[in-house]
Design a protein around this motif. Structure first.
Motif, mmCIF file in Angstrom:
data_model
loop_
_atom_site.group_PDB
_atom_site.id
_atom_site.type_symbol
_atom_site.label_atom_id
_atom_site.label_comp_id
_atom_site.label_asym_id
_atom_site.label_seq_id
_atom_site.Cartn_x
_atom_site.Cartn_y
_atom_site.Cartn_z
ATOM 1 N N GLU B 6 0.835 -1.209 0.000
ATOM 2 C CA GLU B 6 0.000 0.000 0.000
ATOM 3 C C GLU B 6 0.873 1.264 0.000
ATOM 4 O O GLU B 6 0.550 2.243 -0.683
ATOM 5 N N THR B 7 1.987 1.221 0.742
ATOM 6 C CA THR B 7 2.908 2.372 0.780
ATOM 7 C C THR B 7 3.446 2.633 -0.630
ATOM 8 O O THR B 7 3.481 3.779 -1.093
ATOM 9 N N LEU B 9 2.066 1.778 -3.388
ATOM 10 C CA LEU B 9 0.964 2.281 -4.215
ATOM 11 C C LEU B 9 0.810 3.795 -4.010
ATOM 12 O O LEU B 9 0.631 4.551 -4.973
ATOM 13 N N PHE B 10 0.905 4.238 -2.750
ATOM 14 C CA PHE B 10 0.753 5.663 -2.437
ATOM 15 C C PHE B 10 1.865 6.482 -3.089
ATOM 16 O O PHE B 10 1.615 7.577 -3.587
ATOM 17 N N ILE B 11 3.074 5.946 -3.067
ATOM 18 C CA ILE B 11 4.188 6.654 -3.710
ATOM 19 C C ILE B 11 3.894 6.774 -5.220
ATOM 20 O O ILE B 11 4.076 7.830 -5.819
ATOM 21 N N ILE B 13 0.898 6.759 -6.616
ATOM 22 C CA ILE B 13 -0.205 7.727 -6.787
ATOM 23 C C ILE B 13 0.353 9.152 -6.740
ATOM 24 O O ILE B 13 0.032 9.995 -7.578
ATOM 25 N N PHE B 14 1.230 9.389 -5.756
ATOM 26 C CA PHE B 14 1.806 10.722 -5.572
ATOM 27 C C PHE B 14 2.573 11.163 -6.827
ATOM 28 O O PHE B 14 2.371 12.279 -7.334
ATOM 29 N N ILE B 17 0.099 11.872 -9.720
ATOM 30 C CA ILE B 17 -0.606 13.166 -9.600
ATOM 31 C C ILE B 17 0.349 14.310 -9.956
ATOM 32 O O ILE B 17 -0.007 15.229 -10.695
ATOM 33 N N LEU B 18 1.578 14.229 -9.433
ATOM 34 C CA LEU B 18 2.566 15.274 -9.755
ATOM 35 C C LEU B 18 2.810 15.352 -11.260
ATOM 36 O O LEU B 18 2.890 16.446 -11.823
ATOM 37 N N PHE B 21 -0.240 16.994 -13.022
ATOM 38 C CA PHE B 21 -0.255 18.442 -12.804
ATOM 39 C C PHE B 21 0.913 19.110 -13.541
ATOM 40 O O PHE B 21 0.781 20.212 -14.064
ATOM 41 N N ALA B 192 -7.305 38.680 -15.829
ATOM 42 C CA ALA B 192 -7.887 38.510 -14.492
ATOM 43 C C ALA B 192 -8.971 39.557 -14.264
ATOM 44 O O ALA B 192 -9.853 39.369 -13.450
ATOM 45 N N GLY B 193 -8.919 40.670 -14.992
ATOM 46 C CA GLY B 193 -9.923 41.718 -14.811
ATOM 47 C C GLY B 193 -9.688 42.862 -15.773
ATOM 48 O O GLY B 193 -8.678 42.895 -16.471
ATOM 49 N N GLU B 196 -6.303 44.837 -15.868
ATOM 50 C CA GLU B 196 -5.160 44.163 -16.489
ATOM 51 C C GLU B 196 -5.146 44.440 -17.997
ATOM 52 O O GLU B 196 -4.081 44.599 -18.594
#
Lengths: 145, 207
Positions: B6-7, B9-11, B13-14, B17-18, B21, B192-193, B196
């Motif tokens: 599981e550890t 797997l988490f690595i 997943i991390f 995701i990185l 992104f 943004a507005g 700008e």
């Protein structure tokens, strides 16, 4: 069966908290560098420029970054240990998290007068994390009784 | 504590995701392609102001029923007025489906442009955005002194429909998916507005 359900919930909590960390990093860098936030509405900029988005001079996303990082770390540690205090820690941080995001959402609506999309996504994210944590905690208590 | 499956797997997943992104961040930071002036500005446009020979040109894809477009309107107006000889501003139609009167308002602006009163109608529609209706268009005809018969003919003409369709088609081709969308010297802006926009245009003019 219960073990796999608990694992699944912990995975969801971990994924959402890592996403929360990345959102917080993105919004925080805009606060620190004073650059505009890419947003689907104009609310993010209004919120970023408001003095109400700073607590004792600290930008609000800093709190999100710290909170999500702690949750991600605790969820990660749960893969290596079955210590119940880790889950309790996540519950404590996510409880503080939903109180914080609720307070900030009300501040956005009634004081700043604008809603930042990223803040809204983050608030929703924290609520989902809290729900899964609470569910896991109730299951764990049930198992102990 | 011990490292479990599981550890690992988490690595995984991390890192995944990185990576997702990271790719998204890289793609979003790529510069928008520049659209040529000829493509952005229709030759026979009746909704332009400023100097046609200016090196700086600003094109807006807008919808008269869109609140954000109304918010940008006074800023655009100020930019053009203070830089009359240095900028060429072109308004293009992009009425969104969720705005039931957006298309009719665009038709009204085109019909008014045929009588040389595009900008008068433009200002009238934004000033009265909350009450857009057929009755309001009748009021506009009277207030702006437009010939009713000609206006009605132009309002309903195929040419008017085609102008709107062409603007929307071009907008879609250039990546317009929201209003207002601005192109400054061919580059699509992510704003943004309104403030700008002002600073970006001023920077471009003083280059």
């Amino acid at each position: 069966m219960r073990k796999s359900s608990s694992d699944r919930d912990n995975r969801i909590i971990f994924v959402l908290s890592v996403i929360g960390v990345l959102i917080a990093i993105y919004v925080l860098q805009s606060f620190l560098r004073q650059t505009s936030i890419v947003c689907i509405n104009t609310g993010c900029e209004v919120v970023r420029k408001s003095p109400s988005s700073y607590i004792f001079g600290i930008p609000v996303p800093t709190f999100g970054l710290v909170g999500y990082s702690i949750i991600a770390l605790l969820a990660f540690l749960r893969t290596m240990s079955s210590n119940k205090k880790l889950l309790l820690g996540i519950l404590a941080v996510s409880t503080f998290g939903i109180l914080f995001v609720s307070w900030f959402t009300l501040t956005e609506i009634f004081i700043i007068g604008a809603i930042c999309t990223w803040c809204a996504v983050s608030a929703l994210n924290m609520m989902v994390i809290f729900s899964f944590t609470l569910k896991s905690y109730i299951n764990t208590i049930g198992k102990l009784l | 504590m011990k490292i479990t499956a599981e550890t690992k797997l988490f690595i995984g997943i991390f890192i995944s995701i990185l990576a997702i992104f990271g790719v998204a961040f890289f793609l979003s930071s790529l510069p928008e392609p520049t659209v040529s002036k000829d493509e952005l500005i229709p030759k026979a446009t009746l909704s332009a102001t400023g100097s046609a020979t200016a090196t700086t040109y600003l094109v807006e894809f807008s919808d008269f029923q869109c609140p954000a477009c109304r918010a940008f309107s006074p800023i655009v107006d100020r930019i053009v007025k203070t830089n009359q000889d240095k900028i060429y501003f072109v308004y293009r139609h992009f009425p969104l489906l969720q705005h039931p009167f957006g298309k009719k308002a665009a038709q009204a602006a085109i019909a008014a442009s045929k009588q040389g009163k595009f900008w008068e109608m433009h200002d009238f529609l934004f000033d009265n955005q909350d009450g857009l209706s057929d009755d309001l268009l009748n009021d506009a005809i009277q207030i702006l002194g437009l010939g009713k018969e000609q206006f009605t003919k132009d309002f309903e003409s195929n040419e008017t429909q085609e102008l709107i369709s062409q603007d929307m088609l071009d907008g879609g081709r250039f990546g317009v998916n929201a209003t207002p969308t601005f192109f400054l010297n061919g580059k699509k802006l992510n704003l943004a507005g309104p403030e700008e926009l002002k600073s970006l245009v001023e920077n471009e003019i003083t280059k």
